[in-house]
Design a protein around this motif. Sequence first.
Motif, PDB file in Angstrom:
ATOM      1  N   GLN A  81      -7.264  24.835 -20.920  1.00  0.00           N
ATOM      2  CA  GLN A  81      -7.489  25.587 -19.510  1.00  0.00           C
ATOM      3  C   GLN A  81      -8.663  24.914 -18.375  1.00  0.00           C
ATOM      4  O   GLN A  81      -9.134  25.585 -17.450  1.00  0.00           O
ATOM      5  CB  GLN A  81      -7.231  26.794 -19.894  1.00  0.00           C
ATOM      6  CG  GLN A  81      -5.606  27.302 -20.736  1.00  0.00           C
ATOM      7  CD  GLN A  81      -4.873  28.573 -20.617  1.00  0.00           C
ATOM      8  OE1 GLN A  81      -6.030  28.809 -21.185  1.00  0.00           O
ATOM      9  NE2 GLN A  81      -4.043  28.485 -20.585  1.00  0.00           N
ATOM     10  N   LEU A  82     -10.247  24.617 -19.407  1.00  0.00           N
ATOM     11  CA  LEU A  82     -11.208  24.118 -18.353  1.00  0.00           C
ATOM     12  C   LEU A  82     -10.918  23.856 -17.558  1.00  0.00           C
ATOM     13  O   LEU A  82     -10.420  22.558 -17.604  1.00  0.00           O
ATOM     14  CB  LEU A  82     -12.039  23.894 -19.401  1.00  0.00           C
ATOM     15  CG  LEU A  82     -12.390  25.177 -21.103  1.00  0.00           C
ATOM     16  CD1 LEU A  82     -13.750  24.756 -21.527  1.00  0.00           C
ATOM     17  CD2 LEU A  82     -13.162  26.504 -20.019  1.00  0.00           C
ATOM     18  N   ASN A  83     -11.480  23.772 -16.461  1.00  0.00           N
ATOM     19  CA  ASN A  83     -11.113  23.082 -15.437  1.00  0.00           C
ATOM     20  C   ASN A  83     -12.593  22.725 -14.485  1.00  0.00           C
ATOM     21  O   ASN A  83     -13.634  23.746 -14.712  1.00  0.00           O
ATOM     22  CB  ASN A  83     -10.091  23.865 -14.066  1.00  0.00           C
ATOM     23  CG  ASN A  83      -9.991  22.807 -12.798  1.00  0.00           C
ATOM     24  OD1 ASN A  83     -11.132  22.510 -12.472  1.00  0.00           O
ATOM     25  ND2 ASN A  83      -8.818  23.753 -12.543  1.00  0.00           N
ATOM     26  N   SER A  84     -13.009  21.592 -14.049  1.00  0.00           N
ATOM     27  CA  SER A  84     -14.177  20.785 -14.260  1.00  0.00           C
ATOM     28  C   SER A  84     -14.942  21.981 -12.337  1.00  0.00           C
ATOM     29  O   SER A  84     -15.591  21.597 -11.639  1.00  0.00           O
ATOM     30  CB  SER A  84     -14.822  19.683 -13.297  1.00  0.00           C
ATOM     31  OG  SER A  84     -13.901  19.376 -12.831  1.00  0.00           O
ATOM     32  N   GLU A  85     -13.605  22.209 -11.388  1.00  0.00           N
ATOM     33  CA  GLU A  85     -13.617  22.682 -10.397  1.00  0.00           C
ATOM     34  C   GLU A  85     -14.308  24.123 -10.065  1.00  0.00           C
ATOM     35  O   GLU A  85     -13.612  24.861  -8.942  1.00  0.00           O
ATOM     36  CB  GLU A  85     -11.658  22.243  -9.363  1.00  0.00           C
ATOM     37  CG  GLU A  85     -12.193  20.811  -9.545  1.00  0.00           C
ATOM     38  CD  GLU A  85     -10.718  20.649  -8.322  1.00  0.00           C
ATOM     39  OE1 GLU A  85     -10.052  21.288  -8.074  1.00  0.00           O
ATOM     40  OE2 GLU A  85     -10.356  19.719  -8.555  1.00  0.00           O
ATOM     41  N   ASN A  86     -13.991  25.044 -11.240  1.00  0.00           N
ATOM     42  CA  ASN A  86     -13.790  26.773 -11.529  1.00  0.00           C
ATOM     43  C   ASN A  86     -14.995  26.495 -11.816  1.00  0.00           C
ATOM     44  O   ASN A  86     -15.247  25.777 -12.921  1.00  0.00           O
ATOM     45  CB  ASN A  86     -12.992  27.023 -12.477  1.00  0.00           C
ATOM     46  CG  ASN A  86     -12.813  27.988 -12.921  1.00  0.00           C
ATOM     47  OD1 ASN A  86     -13.939  29.082 -12.767  1.00  0.00           O
ATOM     48  ND2 ASN A  86     -11.981  28.933 -13.207  1.00  0.00           N
ATOM     49  N   HIS A  89     -16.105  28.375 -15.282  1.00  0.00           N
ATOM     50  CA  HIS A  89     -16.264  27.627 -16.671  1.00  0.00           C
ATOM     51  C   HIS A  89     -17.076  26.817 -16.183  1.00  0.00           C
ATOM     52  O   HIS A  89     -17.463  26.392 -17.355  1.00  0.00           O
ATOM     53  CB  HIS A  89     -14.813  26.281 -16.351  1.00  0.00           C
ATOM     54  CG  HIS A  89     -13.385  27.337 -16.472  1.00  0.00           C
ATOM     55  ND1 HIS A  89     -12.102  27.127 -15.941  1.00  0.00           N
ATOM     56  CD2 HIS A  89     -12.960  28.617 -16.429  1.00  0.00           C
ATOM     57  CE1 HIS A  89     -10.723  28.126 -16.461  1.00  0.00           C
ATOM     58  NE2 HIS A  89     -11.948  28.718 -16.203  1.00  0.00           N
ATOM     59  N   ARG A  90     -17.150  26.141 -15.876  1.00  0.00           N
ATOM     60  CA  ARG A  90     -18.639  25.208 -15.958  1.00  0.00           C
ATOM     61  C   ARG A  90     -20.079  26.491 -15.940  1.00  0.00           C
ATOM     62  O   ARG A  90     -20.874  25.971 -17.277  1.00  0.00           O
ATOM     63  CB  ARG A  90     -19.444  24.902 -14.560  1.00  0.00           C
ATOM     64  CG  ARG A  90     -18.549  23.415 -13.966  1.00  0.00           C
ATOM     65  CD  ARG A  90     -18.609  22.465 -12.563  1.00  0.00           C
ATOM     66  NE  ARG A  90     -19.303  23.192 -11.583  1.00  0.00           N
ATOM     67  CZ  ARG A  90     -18.310  23.336 -11.065  1.00  0.00           C
ATOM     68  NH1 ARG A  90     -16.985  23.760 -10.228  1.00  0.00           N
ATOM     69  NH2 ARG A  90     -19.051  24.778  -9.475  1.00  0.00           N
ATOM     70  N   GLU A 173     -18.485  16.082 -19.525  1.00  0.00           N
ATOM     71  CA  GLU A 173     -16.885  15.910 -18.769  1.00  0.00           C
ATOM     72  C   GLU A 173     -16.659  17.112 -17.642  1.00  0.00           C
ATOM     73  O   GLU A 173     -16.035  16.896 -16.633  1.00  0.00           O
ATOM     74  CB  GLU A 173     -15.838  16.226 -19.617  1.00  0.00           C
ATOM     75  CG  GLU A 173     -14.389  15.639 -18.906  1.00  0.00           C
ATOM     76  CD  GLU A 173     -12.862  15.735 -19.996  1.00  0.00           C
ATOM     77  OE1 GLU A 173     -12.713  16.786 -19.729  1.00  0.00           O
ATOM     78  OE2 GLU A 173     -13.352  15.138 -20.706  1.00  0.00           O
ATOM     79  N   LEU A 174     -16.675  17.930 -18.313  1.00  0.00           N
ATOM     80  CA  LEU A 174     -17.065  19.660 -16.897  1.00  0.00           C
ATOM     81  C   LEU A 174     -17.757  20.045 -15.900  1.00  0.00           C
ATOM     82  O   LEU A 174     -17.849  20.240 -14.776  1.00  0.00           O
ATOM     83  CB  LEU A 174     -16.545  21.007 -18.007  1.00  0.00           C
ATOM     84  CG  LEU A 174     -15.184  21.237 -17.771  1.00  0.00           C
ATOM     85  CD1 LEU A 174     -14.065  20.610 -19.067  1.00  0.00           C
ATOM     86  CD2 LEU A 174     -15.388  22.106 -18.318  1.00  0.00           C
ATOM     87  N   ALA A 178     -19.069  17.027 -12.551  1.00  0.00           N
ATOM     88  CA  ALA A 178     -19.097  18.213 -11.052  1.00  0.00           C
ATOM     89  C   ALA A 178     -20.633  18.062 -10.447  1.00  0.00           C
ATOM     90  O   ALA A 178     -20.132  18.042  -9.441  1.00  0.00           O
ATOM     91  CB  ALA A 178     -18.337  19.612 -11.948  1.00  0.00           C
TER      92      ALA A 178
END
Length: 183
Positions: A81-86, A89-90, A173-174, A178
């Motif tokens: 559920q983690l997203n690098s665009e969030n 989350h980063r 990765e995240l 980014a």
Amino acid sequence: MVERKSQHSQNSEYSYQLPPSLELGDAKLPINKDCIFCEMLISKGNMVYEDDLVYVFKDIDPDAQYHYQMIPKWHIKNLAQLNSENALHRHLVSHFYDKGFSLVKMLHPDLINSDIAQIKDADADLLRIGFHRPKCTSIDHLHMHMMVGKRKWKASWQFCWLFYRSISDVKSELVDKAKVAKL
């Protein structure tokens, strides 16, 4: 800060108000009343450390001499559920990374070399900081294992470590990708 949304409903939910220091607005993030880790957040059970973003507690069935779990203070199901665009989350993953290494250093200075660069490259038999991938998660709440010292071997352990991601890999990765994408 954890607050109850409704005190009148049987299905009342909890939410987590982000600290103003994150400057992400007035977002309220969910806490799942049916999740054992969310329940620990509310009850403050077995706490080792707490700040605005994370809660750390001792694992009740340790896989190592010292085994802790770090969880976000709101319900995120798992790594998928983690997203690098969030941005949140980063920020959370960076915080897990920084706080995970500093906590094991603080809690176990006798086992962990004081040089933070050496901690991050430590032998996996001494230190493991990371996550199980969704195929091998036992609780559906994002949690980072922080294991220090001699490991205890369990029958399921070897299989589950095939689905293990180190915090360094997740951060790379995240967060790091980014940053590069923004250049």
